[in-house]
Design a protein around this motif. Sequence first.
Motif, short mmCIF file in Angstrom:
data_model
loop_
_atom_site.label_atom_id
_atom_site.label_comp_id
_atom_site.label_asym_id
_atom_site.label_seq_id
_atom_site.Cartn_x
_atom_site.Cartn_y
_atom_site.Cartn_z
N VAL A 263 -4.00 9.51 16.81
CA VAL A 263 -4.65 8.82 15.70
C VAL A 263 -3.63 8.66 14.59
O VAL A 263 -2.88 9.58 14.29
CB VAL A 263 -5.91 9.58 15.22
CG1 VAL A 263 -5.57 11.00 14.82
CG2 VAL A 263 -6.60 8.84 14.09
N TYR A 264 -3.57 7.47 13.98
CA TYR A 264 -2.56 7.18 12.97
C TYR A 264 -3.05 6.05 12.06
O TYR A 264 -3.93 5.28 12.45
CB TYR A 264 -1.24 6.76 13.65
CG TYR A 264 -1.37 5.49 14.48
CD1 TYR A 264 -1.06 4.24 13.92
CD2 TYR A 264 -1.83 5.52 15.78
CE1 TYR A 264 -1.20 3.08 14.64
CE2 TYR A 264 -1.98 4.34 16.52
CZ TYR A 264 -1.66 3.13 15.94
OH TYR A 264 -1.79 1.98 16.65
N PRO A 265 -2.54 5.87 10.85
CA PRO A 265 -1.77 6.91 10.15
C PRO A 265 -2.69 8.04 9.72
O PRO A 265 -3.89 7.82 9.54
CB PRO A 265 -1.21 6.15 8.95
CG PRO A 265 -2.22 5.08 8.67
CD PRO A 265 -2.73 4.66 10.02
N ASN A 266 -2.16 9.20 9.53
CA ASN A 266 -2.96 10.35 9.13
C ASN A 266 -2.07 11.29 8.32
O ASN A 266 -1.16 11.89 8.90
CB ASN A 266 -3.50 11.07 10.36
CG ASN A 266 -4.57 12.09 10.03
OD1 ASN A 266 -5.07 12.15 8.93
ND2 ASN A 266 -4.91 12.91 11.01
N THR B 24 0.84 -1.19 0.00
CA THR B 24 0.00 0.00 0.00
C THR B 24 0.88 1.25 0.00
O THR B 24 2.08 1.19 0.27
CB THR B 24 -0.92 0.04 1.23
OG1 THR B 24 -0.10 0.18 2.41
CG2 THR B 24 -1.73 -1.24 1.34
N LEU B 25 0.24 2.40 -0.27
CA LEU B 25 0.97 3.66 -0.18
C LEU B 25 1.47 3.88 1.23
O LEU B 25 2.57 4.40 1.44
CB LEU B 25 0.07 4.82 -0.63
CG LEU B 25 0.71 6.22 -0.61
CD1 LEU B 25 1.91 6.28 -1.55
CD2 LEU B 25 -0.31 7.28 -1.00
N ALA B 26 0.68 3.48 2.23
CA ALA B 26 1.12 3.61 3.62
C ALA B 26 2.39 2.81 3.88
O ALA B 26 3.28 3.25 4.62
CB ALA B 26 0.01 3.17 4.56
N ASP B 27 2.51 1.63 3.27
CA ASP B 27 3.74 0.84 3.42
C ASP B 27 4.93 1.60 2.84
O ASP B 27 6.01 1.63 3.43
CB ASP B 27 3.59 -0.51 2.71
CG ASP B 27 2.60 -1.43 3.39
OD1 ASP B 27 2.47 -1.35 4.63
OD2 ASP B 27 1.95 -2.23 2.69
N THR C 16 2.98 1.38 14.84
CA THR C 16 2.50 2.61 15.47
C THR C 16 3.50 3.73 15.23
O THR C 16 4.60 3.51 14.73
CB THR C 16 2.34 2.42 16.98
OG1 THR C 16 3.62 2.08 17.55
CG2 THR C 16 1.35 1.31 17.31
N ALA C 17 3.10 4.95 15.60
CA ALA C 17 4.03 6.07 15.55
C ALA C 17 5.08 5.89 16.64
O ALA C 17 4.82 5.33 17.70
CB ALA C 17 3.27 7.38 15.75
N GLY D 119 -8.25 5.66 4.69
CA GLY D 119 -9.58 5.67 5.27
C GLY D 119 -9.68 4.95 6.59
O GLY D 119 -10.62 5.16 7.36
N VAL D 120 -8.71 4.09 6.90
CA VAL D 120 -8.69 3.38 8.18
C VAL D 120 -7.77 4.13 9.14
O VAL D 120 -6.58 4.30 8.86
CB VAL D 120 -8.23 1.93 8.01
CG1 VAL D 120 -8.15 1.24 9.38
CG2 VAL D 120 -9.17 1.17 7.09
N PHE D 121 -8.32 4.57 10.27
CA PHE D 121 -7.57 5.33 11.27
C PHE D 121 -7.53 4.54 12.57
O PHE D 121 -8.57 4.09 13.08
CB PHE D 121 -8.21 6.70 11.50
CG PHE D 121 -8.21 7.59 10.30
CD1 PHE D 121 -7.15 8.43 10.04
CD2 PHE D 121 -9.27 7.57 9.39
CE1 PHE D 121 -7.13 9.25 8.92
CE2 PHE D 121 -9.28 8.38 8.28
CZ PHE D 121 -8.20 9.22 8.04
#
Length: 490
Positions: free
Chosen positions: A421-424, A100-103, A369-370, A428-430
């Motif tokens: 709250v993460y990722p942000n 994913t882009l988050a990865d 997590t952050a 769409g999933v927080f």
Amino acid sequence: MKKTLLLGFMALAGFTAHAQLPAGSTAPDFTATDINGNVHHLQEYLDQGKTVIIDISATWCGPCWNYHGSHALKNFYNNYGPNGSDEIVVLFIEGDGATTLADLQGTGGNTQGNWTTDPYPIIDSAQIASLYQITYFPTVYRICPNGIVTEIGAQNAVNLKNSVQNGCGQMLTGAQNNAEIEDVTLNLCDASTPIDFNVNFKNYGVNAITSGEIALKENGNAIATASISSNVSTYGAGTVSFSNVTINEGSEYTLELNQVNGGAPFDGPLSAPKTADVTVAQTGNNNSLVVLVQTDNYPGEISWRIKDSNGAVVANGGPYQAGPGAAGAGGPDANTTKTHNVVIPEGVADCFSVELLDSYGDGWSLGSTAHGIEVYSVGTAEPIFDYTAGNFGSNVTLNAAFKTAGILSTDNDLTVSKFAVYPNPSNGVFNFSTQEAVSVTVTDLTGKVVYTAADINNGGSIDLSQLQTGMYIAQVKGQSFEKTEKLVIK
């Protein structure tokens, strides 16, 4: 990188059915769009007479991350690519279709870290990986202007140049006097006391830098200069020092290369002025502090220290309990928040620095997590200091992090309500990190309620993927706090 995964060899059955492209093959053509929306056509680059280097990797792959961390492709790109002489092309191909882009950005659950920090284009395309019949990650190909493709392995920038010149017959000139000033943060204990600070730069040119000058400008006017006096070889780093400079909090500061080796610096993107980020330490309302440490997936490697203005350690923590996984991964202290109560003696009104350490040498950069550190003064809802950590290497020192007022709190309850709250931004999933159950009401920018949820506990999440991309406002309520968050759906 930490814990090199043996998954450098492909675990995807769809690829193992193929044999590696034999050397001397004609490169399969492709047209693809990178994660920033730019289109890349292989044959177009070859028609321009440019050699193309493609690194086909996966975000979860340890050996791939090791190569990324060497910055070999970044160095090569900045010298001979668009940031330099513009003679070659470098493309990073993410070859796992599940990525994913988050990865890629280092915030997903299937990644070694943030892959987007280097300047060359990133294309998320398992189709290209299949087209090139790779059998393991990373696979690095050289494609000559005549279209012949050869696997060359994960080479450093010097060997990449030699490979292009010897294998493709394309003689590379590179850029001379091509230097870049690194990002600068001016940390102030207050805005009235002159400070000393260092500015780092890197040489991306084909020639050594033996002299030069960097100017500090306030609102466009030069107020100080520092000279480059050391010999900095190609791909080497150097430092200049500024002394006794007064920084005004309301001004804008930039750092510019005045000259390199007695002449103008290379006229390219890297020589653009760098804006300095000016921060002034916040003062806590008392000396009773709560330190929240957000660990990564390898808690046995991370530790921290707080030092006073004389460099004496006044508080420290970690390393934490290593997990049962490979090289200490996981466990109860991984990807969680560790709370430390710290009391600075009454009467001590000082300015403190915070140092983060990692024994492996890749910062606090892995996990779901952050990662970072926050310092609260008891009785305040917002931190007086916070830092989001990444791959900072073995250590990072954050000067003028916060100040103390010199008085102790009368509140014996040294706790802080913590929420994140993460990722942000996200798809769409927080996810939520919270010390108490919360309710959430999400509205769009017109004020229309589009989502509600109650009793969300630590580790819970909300799914807004059915909503359109854009910004939304979340009102978060717990028993002891209320908070407004901006949520961005990509």
